[in-house]
Each structure stands twice: as structure tokens, then as C-alpha cells.
Design an enzyme around this catalytic site. Structure first.
Site, PDB file in Angstrom:
ATOM      1  N   CYS A  24       0.807  -1.237   0.000  1.00  0.00           N
ATOM      2  CA  CYS A  24       0.000   0.000   0.000  1.00  0.00           C
ATOM      3  C   CYS A  24       0.836   1.282   0.000  1.00  0.00           C
ATOM      4  CB  CYS A  24      -0.972  -0.004   1.175  1.00  0.00           C
ATOM      5  SG  CYS A  24      -0.230  -0.471   2.730  1.00  0.00           S
ATOM      6  N   HIS A  65      -1.982   7.023   3.445  1.00  0.00           N
ATOM      7  CA  HIS A  65      -0.546   7.041   3.720  1.00  0.00           C
ATOM      8  C   HIS A  65       0.083   8.298   3.120  1.00  0.00           C
ATOM      9  CE1 HIS A  65      -0.970   3.109   5.243  1.00  0.00           C
ATOM     10  NE2 HIS A  65      -0.378   2.393   4.299  1.00  0.00           N
TER      11      HIS A  65
HETATM   12  P1  NAP Z   1      -6.695  -8.246   8.318  1.00  0.00           P
HETATM   13  O1  NAP Z   1      -7.596  -7.104   8.641  1.00  0.00           O
HETATM   14  O2  NAP Z   1      -5.931  -8.870   9.418  1.00  0.00           O
HETATM   15  O3  NAP Z   1      -7.589  -9.394   7.577  1.00  0.00           O
HETATM   16  C1  NAP Z   1      -7.064 -10.685   7.328  1.00  0.00           C
HETATM   17  C2  NAP Z   1      -8.140 -11.586   6.701  1.00  0.00           C
HETATM   18  O4  NAP Z   1      -7.548 -12.897   6.523  1.00  0.00           O
HETATM   19  C3  NAP Z   1      -9.395 -11.787   7.553  1.00  0.00           C
HETATM   20  O5  NAP Z   1     -10.531 -11.839   6.729  1.00  0.00           O
HETATM   21  C4  NAP Z   1      -9.175 -13.149   8.186  1.00  0.00           C
HETATM   22  O6  NAP Z   1     -10.373 -13.840   8.504  1.00  0.00           O
HETATM   23  C5  NAP Z   1      -8.457 -13.877   7.075  1.00  0.00           C
HETATM   24  N1  NAP Z   1      -7.717 -15.029   7.585  1.00  0.00           N
HETATM   25  C6  NAP Z   1      -6.820 -15.076   8.598  1.00  0.00           C
HETATM   26  N2  NAP Z   1      -6.407 -16.342   8.813  1.00  0.00           N
HETATM   27  C7  NAP Z   1      -7.060 -17.120   7.904  1.00  0.00           C
HETATM   28  C8  NAP Z   1      -7.066 -18.504   7.628  1.00  0.00           C
HETATM   29  N3  NAP Z   1      -6.308 -19.386   8.332  1.00  0.00           N
HETATM   30  N4  NAP Z   1      -7.853 -18.961   6.622  1.00  0.00           N
HETATM   31  C9  NAP Z   1      -8.630 -18.101   5.921  1.00  0.00           C
HETATM   32  N5  NAP Z   1      -8.678 -16.766   6.153  1.00  0.00           N
HETATM   33  C10 NAP Z   1      -7.897 -16.280   7.125  1.00  0.00           C
HETATM   34  O7  NAP Z   1      -5.626  -7.839   7.225  1.00  0.00           O
HETATM   35  P2  NAP Z   1      -5.714  -6.686   6.072  1.00  0.00           P
HETATM   36  O8  NAP Z   1      -5.139  -5.418   6.530  1.00  0.00           O
HETATM   37  O9  NAP Z   1      -7.071  -6.708   5.500  1.00  0.00           O
HETATM   38  O10 NAP Z   1      -4.674  -7.241   5.024  1.00  0.00           O
HETATM   39  C11 NAP Z   1      -4.942  -8.373   4.188  1.00  0.00           C
HETATM   40  C12 NAP Z   1      -3.778  -8.582   3.246  1.00  0.00           C
HETATM   41  O11 NAP Z   1      -3.659  -7.442   2.388  1.00  0.00           O
HETATM   42  C13 NAP Z   1      -2.439  -8.730   3.986  1.00  0.00           C
HETATM   43  O12 NAP Z   1      -1.656  -9.660   3.285  1.00  0.00           O
HETATM   44  C14 NAP Z   1      -1.853  -7.333   3.911  1.00  0.00           C
HETATM   45  O13 NAP Z   1      -0.464  -7.317   3.985  1.00  0.00           O
HETATM   46  C15 NAP Z   1      -2.351  -6.854   2.549  1.00  0.00           C
HETATM   47  N6  NAP Z   1      -2.511  -5.404   2.373  1.00  0.00           N
HETATM   48  C16 NAP Z   1      -3.138  -4.658   3.316  1.00  0.00           C
HETATM   49  C17 NAP Z   1      -3.314  -3.283   3.089  1.00  0.00           C
HETATM   50  C18 NAP Z   1      -4.013  -2.367   4.070  1.00  0.00           C
HETATM   51  O14 NAP Z   1      -3.990  -1.135   3.853  1.00  0.00           O
HETATM   52  N7  NAP Z   1      -4.638  -2.888   5.128  1.00  0.00           N
HETATM   53  C19 NAP Z   1      -2.863  -2.723   1.908  1.00  0.00           C
HETATM   54  C20 NAP Z   1      -2.228  -3.517   0.956  1.00  0.00           C
HETATM   55  C21 NAP Z   1      -2.070  -4.849   1.207  1.00  0.00           C
HETATM   56  P3  NAP Z   1     -10.957 -13.917  10.020  1.00  0.00           P
HETATM   57  O15 NAP Z   1     -11.636 -12.595  10.279  1.00  0.00           O
HETATM   58  O16 NAP Z   1     -11.920 -15.043   9.930  1.00  0.00           O
HETATM   59  O17 NAP Z   1      -9.804 -14.165  10.929  1.00  0.00           O
END
Ligand code: NAP
Length: 346
Positions: free
Chosen positions: A146, A239
Site C-alpha cells: 500500500c 498514507h
Molecule cells: P486483516 O484485517 O488482518 O484481515 C485478514 C483476513 O484474513 C481476515 O478476513 C481473516 O479472517 C483472514 N484469515 C486469517 N487467517 C485465515 C485462515 N487461516 N484462513 C482463511 N482466512 C484467514 O488484514 P488486512 O489489513 O485486510 O490485510 C490483508 C492482506 O492485504 C495482507 O496480506 C496485507 O499485507 C495486505 N494489504 C493490506 C493493506 C491495508 O492497507 N490494510 C494494503 C495492501 C495490502 P478472520 O476474520 O476469519 O480471521
């Protein structure tokens, strides 16, 4: 498009997953067919499994959908992934094997030689890489980190017009970038944290693939020195990055601003639904850009830049802002899929 393409959202309950739901609920080409997350959430209605923290209302029909496990059992064509990087690797590969085109936000496949690290305004030609993929019937396409996305969008017009040799960047990154629930309030209220694990390495490496040349079906990384310092600050979305650059040849402030403001690429020419009309905006006010004022510019898909001035160490310095969960994640991934749909690749 006469019939909407059914899509699955992997990691639908998280920070990025919720943004996918928000951006896809009324999308003209895609329709949410399934919401998938971990075993902790599977079997529950979405409104119970996800702690919905978006400012828009969660539509009742989506809130009632039962969350599915990420087991690739639903037959479909397109999956958007906002999965935790701890689990994204094998799950995304399983969906690709089952025939899905997986458009991912996670880091796991970004540097695979056959996986495009795609920013449609910059390297649409890298989609050629998917021809070499061997994940099965399906394909995997990734988004950059991001904070990388804002940086490369600001650099691309300068790379094309003048060349860019060296970059020093210091970020002030929003809380939603750390996922949900993210950094605890006691750690971040009245505070800033000068460390985000793995972030600086991503910012220094990803632009080299994104700006790389496609030679004989492989990406030859660009040559550019990048030094990144990343901080977490108490902003919800958006950001900010303070950037200094050494250019390949000299340029005036006016030429640089014109390069930013005139920049257009395939998504604008194709009129893709998620594309910003103007990818890069330059603000002339001394105290712009600001997260609260500018993160939603052009649907949250444009990068805002301000404060261009000479740098006494490199050539020029400026400040940029981009929305981390829209341009930097879900919105960017949807734009990737729209580009593929328009190119007949879905
Ligand atoms: P997050 O809020 O922690 O969400 C993670 C998701 O993964 C949740 O839906 C969670 O489901 C699921 N998950 C976790 N363990 C799992 C499992 N064993 N099997 C299936 N699903 C599972 O993270 P996020 O910020 O959205 O980020 C998600 C990805 O995008 C990451 O790789 C991050 O680095 C990337 N990213 C994030 C951003 C940002 O601005 N946030 C920007 C670019 C890229 P549950 O709710 O059921 O646990």
C-alpha cells in the site's frame, strides 16, 4: 457488460476484505457471489463475523450472507484476496489450481517470476507474464504494497519524462494499513511508531519489478536506488510520504508538475469503472496534501502531491498521499481485474 462476473472475496472480514465488499456491492461488472474467511468466521452471517468499521452502511443482503471457508469448493472464475499473508500463499494457489483468476493484495506471490506486480497505469504490459504460469487452470495477479503504490504512481511520470536514479522516502502510514484490529489504541494515541515490519524492504524492492522491462517473457528489474523509512501514525486511512529524488536529467518545477498533471495511461483511455480520471493531482497550497482532505480524491484512486521544492541533497523533494485500502489495496485490485476483463483475459 451484459452479465456481471460472479466474484469471491477471500479474507472478506478484514480491513482490505471490507473495502472489497464496499467497492463491489454496486460494481457494474462484478457481483459478490461468496464471502470467505477463516474457520473462526465460517458458518456465521457476515454481519456477525465481520466487525464492519467502514463509514458506509453494510447492505442487509450482504450482512445476511453466510461466510464460507477458503477451501476453493465454490466453482467460479474470479477471486479477490485480502488474506493474511501467513495463509495467503497456499490458499491463493489452491484457488488458481481450481481455475480462478486470483487478484491478490498479499505479498506472497509478488516476486514470483511469472506473476505480474501490476499497477494498470504503469505496467499493463506485464500481464504477458501470466502466459508462463503453472498454477493450474487459473492465474495469480498481485498488487504492490500500500505504500509502494503511492510512490510508484508519483515516480512513473518522472521516470518517463526525465528518468529517476535515486529516491529517499519517509512514510507516515495509516492505522488501517495494519489490518483489523491493528495497533492497540494505547500504543498509538498521542504517539507515532517508527517501525512497520517488512515495509521498508517492500518499498525498496517492489518498484524495481514494477518499473522493470519485459524481455523475452521475463521482467528485467529497473536500476534505481531507493531508501525507505516507514512510520505508523494515528490516521485512520491514507498514507503520506515525504520523497526526495535524483533525476536522470535536469527538469524545472513547472516541467515536473506538468508531467504529473498530464499523466494518463490505459485505464483512463479504456474508461475502466474504477480508474481515476486523473491519476496524479498536484496541489499548489503550501499545506496540502492532507489525509482527511484528499484521500478520497477521484474515488480514493488518485495520488495527491504537493510541496514540490528543490532538495539540497538530491534534486527535488515533495509530499504525496494515497488511500491505502482503496488505491493501495482493494480499489487497485479491482482496477487490475477490470483491466484484465477489458483485455479479454478473464
Ligand atoms: P486483516 O484485517 O488482518 O484481515 C485478514 C483476513 O484474513 C481476515 O478476513 C481473516 O479472517 C483472514 N484469515 C486469517 N487467517 C485465515 C485462515 N487461516 N484462513 C482463511 N482466512 C484467514 O488484514 P488486512 O489489513 O485486510 O490485510 C490483508 C492482506 O492485504 C495482507 O496480506 C496485507 O499485507 C495486505 N494489504 C493490506 C493493506 C491495508 O492497507 N490494510 C494494503 C495492501 C495490502 P478472520 O476474520 O476469519 O480471521
Amino acid at each position: 457488460m451484459e452479465t456481471k462476473i460472479p466474484v469471491v472475496i477471500l479474507g472478506a472480514t478484514g480491513s482490505v476484505g471490507q473495502k472489497f465488499v464496499e467497492l463491489l456491492k454496486d460494481h457494474p461488472w462484478f457481483e459478490i457471489a461468496a464471502l470467505c474467511a477463516s474457520e473462526r468466521s465460517a458458518g456465521k452471517p457476515y454481519k456477525e463475523a465481520a466487525n464492519w468499521f467502514q463509514s458506509s452502511e453494510l447492505p442487509e443482503r450482504i450482512g445476511r450472507m453466510i461466510v464460507q471457508p477458503c477451501d476453493a469448493s465454490v466453482v467460479g472464475r474470479l477471486a479477490f484476496s485480502g488474506l493474511d499473508a501467513e495463509v495467503a500463499g497456499p490458499i491463493e494457489q489452491a484457488y488458481a489450481k481450481a481455475g480462478y483468476t486470483v487478484v491478490s493484495n498479499s505479498k506472497n506471490h509478488r516476486h514470483h517470476p511469472d506473476v505480474p506486480l501490476l499497477v494498470p497505469e504503469i505496467n499493463a504490459s506485464h500481464l504477458e507474464l501470466i502466459q508462463g504460469q503453472q498454477f493450474g487452470e487459473g492465474k495469480i495477479i498481485t498488487n504492490p504494497n500500500c505504500s509502494t503504490i503511492g510512490l510508484v504512481m508519483a515516480l512513473k511520470p518522472l521516470v518517463d519524462a526525465f528518468g529517476v536514479r535515486e529516491v529517499s522516502v519517509v512514510t507516515m502510514q495509516a492505522l488501517s494499513g495494519g489490518g483489523y484490529p491493528g495497533v492497540s489504541s494505547l500504543d498509538i494515541v498521542d504517539n507515532a511508531v517508527p517501525y512497520i515490519g517488512g515495509e521498508e524492504e517492500k518499498m525498496e524492492k517492489e518498484p524495481l519489478k514494477i518499473f522493470g522491462d519485459l524481455i523475452n517473457g521475463q521482467v528485467e528489474p529497473a536500476v534505481m536506488n531507493i531508501s525507505a523509512t516507514c512510520n505508523r501514525v494515528a490516521v485512520i486511512d491514507g498514507h503520506m510520504e515525504c520523497v526526495s529524488v535524483r533525476l536522470g536529467r535536469s527538469a524545472s518545477a513547472q516541467q515536473i508538475i506538468e508531467a504529473w498533471e498530464d499523466y494518463r495511461a490505459e485505464p483512463q483511455e479504456m474508461g475502466l469503472p474504477m480508474a481515476p480520471e486523473q491519476p496524479v493531482h498536484y496541489h499548489r497550497e503550501d499545506n496540502y496534501p492532507q489525509p482527511r482532505k484528499h484521500r478520497m480524491l477521484d474515488k480514493g484512486m488518485a495520488v495527491s502531491i504537493g510541496r514540490l521544492r528543490p532538495c539540497s541533497i538530491l534534486d527535488w523533494k515533495f509530499t504525496l498521499l494515497s488511500h491505502n485500502t482503496i488505491r493501495g489495496a482493494a480499489g487497485g485490485a479491482i482496477l487490475n481485474a477490470e483491466l484484465m476483463a477489458e483485455m479479454g483475459l478473464l
